[in-house]
Design a protein around this motif. Sequence first.
Motif, PDB file in Angstrom:
ATOM      1  N   ARG A 269      -7.153   0.200 -21.526  1.00 38.24           N
ATOM      2  CA  ARG A 269      -7.064  -1.184 -21.057  1.00 38.24           C
ATOM      3  C   ARG A 269      -6.107  -1.958 -21.961  1.00 38.24           C
ATOM      4  NH1 ARG A 269     -11.676  -1.421 -24.347  1.00 38.24           N
ATOM      5  NH2 ARG A 269     -11.773  -3.275 -25.675  1.00 38.24           N
ATOM      6  N   SER A 270      -5.565  -3.053 -21.425  1.00 40.71           N
ATOM      7  CA  SER A 270      -4.687  -3.924 -22.202  1.00 40.71           C
ATOM      8  C   SER A 270      -5.482  -5.146 -22.643  1.00 40.71           C
ATOM      9  CB  SER A 270      -3.486  -4.364 -21.358  1.00 40.71           C
ATOM     10  OG  SER A 270      -2.707  -3.245 -20.992  1.00 40.71           O
ATOM     11  N   GLU A 271      -5.294  -5.524 -23.908  1.00 42.20           N
ATOM     12  CA  GLU A 271      -6.067  -6.637 -24.458  1.00 42.20           C
ATOM     13  C   GLU A 271      -5.271  -7.309 -25.567  1.00 42.20           C
ATOM     14  OE1 GLU A 271      -9.834  -6.370 -27.179  1.00 42.20           O
ATOM     15  OE2 GLU A 271     -10.492  -6.206 -25.081  1.00 42.20           O
ATOM     16  N   ASP A 272      -4.959  -8.591 -25.389  1.00 46.60           N
ATOM     17  CA  ASP A 272      -4.227  -9.370 -26.397  1.00 46.60           C
ATOM     18  C   ASP A 272      -2.907  -8.712 -26.789  1.00 46.60           C
ATOM     19  OD1 ASP A 272      -6.319 -11.225 -26.472  1.00 46.60           O
ATOM     20  OD2 ASP A 272      -7.387 -10.088 -28.010  1.00 46.60           O
ATOM     21  N   GLY A 273      -2.214  -8.197 -25.806  1.00 46.29           N
ATOM     22  CA  GLY A 273      -0.918  -7.587 -26.068  1.00 46.29           C
ATOM     23  C   GLY A 273      -0.976  -6.193 -26.645  1.00 46.29           C
ATOM     24  N   LEU A 274      -2.155  -5.616 -26.735  1.00 50.93           N
ATOM     25  CA  LEU A 274      -2.322  -4.268 -27.265  1.00 50.93           C
ATOM     26  C   LEU A 274      -2.857  -3.329 -26.199  1.00 50.93           C
ATOM     27  CD1 LEU A 274      -3.998  -5.068 -30.723  1.00 50.93           C
ATOM     28  CD2 LEU A 274      -1.589  -4.540 -30.294  1.00 50.93           C
ATOM     29  N   GLN A 275      -2.605  -2.042 -26.389  1.00 56.83           N
ATOM     30  CA  GLN A 275      -3.183  -1.017 -25.526  1.00 56.83           C
ATOM     31  C   GLN A 275      -4.406  -0.460 -26.243  1.00 56.83           C
ATOM     32  OE1 GLN A 275      -1.750  -1.143 -22.728  1.00 56.83           O
ATOM     33  NE2 GLN A 275       0.074  -2.210 -23.474  1.00 56.83           N
ATOM     34  N   VAL A 276      -5.547  -0.522 -25.580  1.00 61.59           N
ATOM     35  CA  VAL A 276      -6.805  -0.091 -26.179  1.00 61.59           C
ATOM     36  C   VAL A 276      -7.246   1.201 -25.516  1.00 61.59           C
ATOM     37  CG1 VAL A 276      -9.187  -0.715 -26.738  1.00 61.59           C
ATOM     38  CG2 VAL A 276      -7.418  -2.497 -26.597  1.00 61.59           C
ATOM     39  N   LEU A 277      -7.365   2.249 -26.330  1.00 70.51           N
ATOM     40  CA  LEU A 277      -7.782   3.552 -25.834  1.00 70.51           C
ATOM     41  C   LEU A 277      -9.227   3.802 -26.250  1.00 70.51           C
ATOM     42  CD1 LEU A 277      -4.611   5.578 -26.867  1.00 70.51           C
ATOM     43  CD2 LEU A 277      -5.195   4.807 -24.575  1.00 70.51           C
ATOM     44  N   GLY A 278     -10.084   4.008 -25.259  1.00 74.89           N
ATOM     45  CA  GLY A 278     -11.475   4.312 -25.541  1.00 74.89           C
ATOM     46  C   GLY A 278     -11.685   5.814 -25.643  1.00 74.89           C
ATOM     47  N   LEU A 279     -12.392   6.254 -26.682  1.00 76.76           N
ATOM     48  CA  LEU A 279     -12.638   7.670 -26.899  1.00 76.76           C
ATOM     49  C   LEU A 279     -14.052   8.045 -26.487  1.00 76.76           C
ATOM     50  CD1 LEU A 279     -10.923   8.142 -30.378  1.00 76.76           C
ATOM     51  CD2 LEU A 279      -9.914   8.251 -28.089  1.00 76.76           C
ATOM     52  N   ALA A 280     -14.268   9.329 -26.309  1.00 77.68           N
ATOM     53  CA  ALA A 280     -15.550   9.830 -25.799  1.00 77.68           C
ATOM     54  C   ALA A 280     -16.719   9.457 -26.696  1.00 77.68           C
ATOM     55  CB  ALA A 280     -15.480  11.345 -25.617  1.00 77.68           C
ATOM     56  N   ASP A 281     -16.491   9.325 -27.998  1.00 79.09           N
ATOM     57  CA  ASP A 281     -17.593   9.008 -28.917  1.00 79.09           C
ATOM     58  C   ASP A 281     -17.878   7.516 -28.994  1.00 79.09           C
ATOM     59  OD1 ASP A 281     -15.470   8.014 -30.355  1.00 79.09           O
ATOM     60  OD2 ASP A 281     -15.831   9.213 -32.163  1.00 79.09           O
ATOM     61  N   GLY A 282     -17.190   6.706 -28.171  1.00 79.40           N
ATOM     62  CA  GLY A 282     -17.430   5.270 -28.153  1.00 79.40           C
ATOM     63  C   GLY A 282     -16.487   4.466 -29.022  1.00 79.40           C
ATOM     64  N   SER A 283     -15.705   5.128 -29.861  1.00 80.35           N
ATOM     65  CA  SER A 283     -14.755   4.413 -30.713  1.00 80.35           C
ATOM     66  C   SER A 283     -13.505   4.050 -29.922  1.00 80.35           C
ATOM     67  CB  SER A 283     -14.383   5.273 -31.930  1.00 80.35           C
ATOM     68  OG  SER A 283     -13.757   6.477 -31.509  1.00 80.35           O
TER      69      SER A 283
END
Length: 295
Positions: free
Chosen positions: A46-60
């Motif tokens: 997802r994109s958030e505040d101009g950054l790309q946020v990658l969600g990992l399987a462990d929740g991080s």
Amino acid sequence: AHSTMIRNYPGFPVGISGEELTSRAYQQAWQFGTTFIFANPVTGLRSEDGLQVLGLADGSELRARAAVVAMGISYRRLDIEGVDRLIGAGVFYGAVSPEARALSGEHVFIAGAGNSGGQAAAHLAKYASRVTILTREASLPRTMSAYLIAEIGGLPNVEVLLRTRVVDGAGEGRLRELTLEDAVTGRRSVVPAAGLFVMIGATPHTGWLPPSLARDQDGYILTGRDLVSGENGRIWPLERLPLTLETSVPGVFAIGDVRLGSTKRVASAAGEGAMVVSYVEQYLRQSRQALRSVA
């Protein structure tokens, strides 16, 4: 990584296995300082505040100003030992263009009678002396567009064998013959063959991506020009044009087999990997300039 022997990658005249090439690439990237995360796959973007946020399987989560997706695809295999051991040596999956000229004057087979198979036949017919399409279907109309049926029907060196499948392949170092089976009678025949192109479909690994990242009906990622022209119209969200290899999510790029229109070859994928670095740098420069303008 799963190719038994890659024979069309520059620098390896006697071929190299996909496993070894992948291992070498990993070691080289590691020496340049790349960080690898294993057994913890990406599950969301997802994109958030101009950054790309990658969600990992462990929740991080991982955050970056840009991201490159290169998940690749899984070709549907014939799962025939005699055929699979000759991948890259007469047996090919995906695009036919790089191999067509090398098969000039030869008898070539295509497994699969969808549109990709019909297009491959029309192209190969320019070089091969004979092209044979193999299909388990009883007719072509259900799997191939009418215009392609008409086109290959007008080519004197293209034939279609209905209700026929490949059951084995053989050759010392390179494909020399195929064993075909009549799906109705079970009768088998061995035929000389210089090439077999397997066109029975592929699945891109894009199911985890958000709806905002545009894909075609088969799941391949749209990039560059495809975002501002084509049957879907303009689906690019910004006034500026998308960079080459940039997806419908600004700052996210796609390379390799997973990208719509890519050439399904190792050399092409490696080339896009090198190209995307300059486009990411260009995107980051534009982003910095935009932030300075706002400030």
